[in-house]
Design a protein around this motif. Sequence first.
Motif: not given
Length: 175
Positions: A48, A51-52, A54-56, A58-59
Amino acid sequence: MNQAHEKCLVHLVLGGARSGKTAFGMRLAEEAAREKWMIATAEPFDDEMKARIEQHRQERDHSWRIVEEPVDLVEALQSYATDERVLVVDCLTIWLNNLVIHNIEAKARIAQLCEFIKRSTNKIILISNELGMGLAPETPLGRSFRDLHGKMNQDIAHACGKVTFVAAGLPIALK
């Protein structure tokens, strides 16, 4: 405001989870300098968190440089701070968690960070959660962490020249 705070360019941004504090800090950075660096403190302990992270990644647009430093925050700030850059530390809550998990003397590291902040002449934005506004944690460990974290925020806020609280994406200047 005393002379030390007049020279201090370090800005603490506080808020709850998903309050908009990081987005606000990044907007401040965009306005402060062309060269923007993020010092990310998260460690990918589980899927989890991976994934967080990686999301950051991408943002953020490609104009941001990213340094991952989960523990040695003052050393990273000393290494990367220059007059041309703004550094954003995201976030102090995770950094403190890492210190506790790795059994590193947190109070000494917090004191070291506060001393660095007081001497800094560079543009630095520190992001931290405000944990003390919710329910009391159920466990002794949770309550101990909340208390240590609250004291950390107080000490760092005292050392910083500016402090902003963000709630529902809206910034409120505290200092």
